[in-house]
Write an enzyme that holds these catalytic residues in place. Structure first.
Site, PDB file in Angstrom:
ATOM      1  N   HIS A   1       4.348   5.731  11.722  1.00 29.17           N
ATOM      2  CA  HIS A   1       3.819   5.589  10.358  1.00 29.17           C
ATOM      3  C   HIS A   1       2.819   6.736  10.177  1.00 29.17           C
ATOM      4  O   HIS A   1       1.610   6.521  10.095  1.00 29.17           O
ATOM      5  CB  HIS A   1       3.159   4.218  10.207  1.00 29.17           C
ATOM      6  CG  HIS A   1       2.960   3.775   8.789  1.00 29.17           C
ATOM      7  ND1 HIS A   1       3.144   4.609   7.699  1.00 29.17           N
ATOM      8  CD2 HIS A   1       2.598   2.564   8.274  1.00 29.17           C
ATOM      9  CE1 HIS A   1       2.897   3.924   6.592  1.00 29.17           C
ATOM     10  NE2 HIS A   1       2.565   2.692   6.910  1.00 29.17           N
TER      11      HIS A   1
ATOM     12  N   LYS B   1      26.244  -4.639  -1.973  1.00 34.58           N
ATOM     13  CA  LYS B   1      27.725  -4.645  -2.041  1.00 34.58           C
ATOM     14  C   LYS B   1      28.331  -4.045  -0.782  1.00 34.58           C
ATOM     15  O   LYS B   1      29.539  -3.932  -0.660  1.00 34.58           O
ATOM     16  CB  LYS B   1      28.195  -3.810  -3.246  1.00 34.58           C
ATOM     17  CG  LYS B   1      27.686  -4.273  -4.584  1.00 34.58           C
ATOM     18  CD  LYS B   1      28.172  -3.287  -5.670  1.00 34.58           C
ATOM     19  CE  LYS B   1      27.287  -3.339  -6.892  1.00 34.58           C
ATOM     20  NZ  LYS B   1      27.396  -2.134  -7.709  1.00 34.58           N
TER      21      LYS B   1
ATOM     22  N   ARG C   1       0.807  -1.226   0.000  1.00 35.69           N
ATOM     23  CA  ARG C   1       0.000   0.000   0.000  1.00 35.69           C
ATOM     24  C   ARG C   1       0.841   1.277   0.000  1.00 35.69           C
ATOM     25  O   ARG C   1       0.620   2.182  -0.810  1.00 35.69           O
ATOM     26  CB  ARG C   1      -0.932   0.032   1.234  1.00 35.69           C
ATOM     27  CG  ARG C   1      -2.178  -0.783   1.085  1.00 35.69           C
ATOM     28  CD  ARG C   1      -2.586  -1.372   2.404  1.00 35.69           C
ATOM     29  NE  ARG C   1      -1.598  -2.381   2.772  1.00 35.69           N
ATOM     30  CZ  ARG C   1      -1.655  -3.651   2.349  1.00 35.69           C
ATOM     31  NH1 ARG C   1      -2.656  -4.053   1.636  1.00 35.69           N
ATOM     32  NH2 ARG C   1      -0.708  -4.529   2.661  1.00 35.69           N
ATOM     33  N   THR C   2       1.786   1.385   0.931  1.00 38.57           N
ATOM     34  CA  THR C   2       2.505   2.653   1.090  1.00 38.57           C
ATOM     35  C   THR C   2       3.316   2.953  -0.174  1.00 38.57           C
ATOM     36  O   THR C   2       3.262   4.064  -0.710  1.00 38.57           O
ATOM     37  CB  THR C   2       3.419   2.584   2.331  1.00 38.57           C
ATOM     38  OG1 THR C   2       2.641   2.104   3.432  1.00 38.57           O
ATOM     39  CG2 THR C   2       3.985   3.948   2.682  1.00 38.57           C
TER      40      THR C   2
ATOM     41  N   ARG D   1      11.056   3.791   3.873  1.00 41.10           N
ATOM     42  CA  ARG D   1      10.633   2.796   4.872  1.00 41.10           C
ATOM     43  C   ARG D   1      11.847   1.959   5.244  1.00 41.10           C
ATOM     44  O   ARG D   1      12.622   1.548   4.372  1.00 41.10           O
ATOM     45  CB  ARG D   1       9.535   1.882   4.340  1.00 41.10           C
ATOM     46  CG  ARG D   1       9.292   0.694   5.274  1.00 41.10           C
ATOM     47  CD  ARG D   1       8.112  -0.131   4.922  1.00 41.10           C
ATOM     48  NE  ARG D   1       6.864   0.589   5.149  1.00 41.10           N
ATOM     49  CZ  ARG D   1       5.666   0.042   5.020  1.00 41.10           C
ATOM     50  NH1 ARG D   1       5.562  -1.234   4.690  1.00 41.10           N
ATOM     51  NH2 ARG D   1       4.584   0.741   5.231  1.00 41.10           N
TER      52      ARG D   1
END
Ligand code: CP
Length: 295
Positions: A124, A75, A47-48, A96
């Protein structure tokens, strides 16, 4: 302007974003933007990530998408170097990350606005704005609304942000969680003192006076003990039988994803409004992008 915590916004600023989201939902963007939004997700999301990308496109922007799995993080490149580089490729960044504080760190080293798309079990804020928008749209108000927050209140970042916003807007809040998964007492005290909020706490699944039931899943990935997570997850499910004495116009919301905490008989009832809630993610996030770019 960055949006890292719901504490970054006061009531007037939230009102402004919600009103702008209403315009966006009605197809009236006040301003189109050009430029590029970067989505940087170091943790899974449906969703986000996608609603921010959709919001950017609907505002007339483009987006670029970073995936930790296929990037030079593999890496050994650091988070800070990654943010510094991508800040030169985009005009606004959505981050996120599983570690609390990562979005704030990203904002500190980025020359561009940063929006927190969820940092560990911490915050959030954009989800909380969607939740408040949805409640107000369906119920017409937040003040004095009886809202029961149910589930893993200890680990769910959605709850940390939402409880604060609900208290700011004068909702009557009941916290219901399995034993051991209660909301941090320091946060409860903070919002009681700051907003004079009246907060009830219980462990039993009784929702008789609720207008809104907001259910979040057991956040298995944030438990120290995976066996304990599995045990709680298997026991925790809201079923129609818990609704026997519920108000007729009770609505059930969830940030989603739902795993097994909401039974199918609720899923198929007209109380379930969480897919509508997820769809409001686009206009609300359009309003948020507009807000951070114009500030
Ligand atoms: N509600 C929410 O944050 O969903 P995603 O994890 O799919 O983005």
């Amino acid at each position: 302007m960055d949006l890292i915590s719901i504490r970054d916004l006061d009531k007037k600023e939230i009102e402004k974003i919600l009103s702008s989201a209403e315009d966006m939902a009605n197809g009236k963007p006040k301003k189109k933007h050009d430029g590029i939004l970067a989505t940087l997700f170091f943790e899974p999301s449906t969703r986000t990530r996608l609603s921010f990308q959709s919001a950017a496109l609907r505002l007339g922007m483009n987006y670029i998408d970073f995936s930790a799995e296929t990037s030079s993080i593999k890496k050994g490149e650091t988070f800070v170097d990654t943010i510094k580089v991508i800040s030169g490729y985009a005009d606004v960044l959505v981050i996120r990350h599983p570690k609390e504080g990562s979005a704030r760190l990203g904002a500190d080293v980025s020359g561009k606005p940063v929006i927190n798309g969820g940092d560990g079990g911490n915050q959030h804020p954009t989800q909380a704005l969607i939740d408040i928008f949805t409640m107000r749209k369906i119920k017409g108000k937040i003040s004095n609304l009886n809202v029961s927050l149910v589930g893993d209140l200890k680990h769910a970042r959605t709850m940390q942000s939402l409880v604060y916003a609900l208290a700011m807007f004068g909702a009557k809040i009941t916290l219901i969680s399995p034993k051991g998964l209660e909301l941090d007492i320091a946060l409860v005290k903070e919002i009681e003192e700051k907003f004079n909020a009246k907060i009830k706490t219980k462990n039993d699944l009784v929702f008789d006076d609720a207008d809104v039931l907001y259910v979040c899943r057991i956040q298995e990935e944030r438990f120290a003990d995976p066996y304990e997570a599995k045990r709680v997850k298997e026991q925790f499910m809201i079923r129609n039988e818990h609704m026997k004495n519920a108000k007729k116009d009770l609505i059930v919301l969830s940030p989603l994803p739902k795993i097994n905490e909401i039974a199918e008989d609720i899923d198929s009832s007209d109380k379930a409004r969480y897919f509508e809630q997820a769809h409001y993610g686009v206009p609300v996030r359009m309003a948020i992008i507009d807000y951070v770019l114009m500030k």
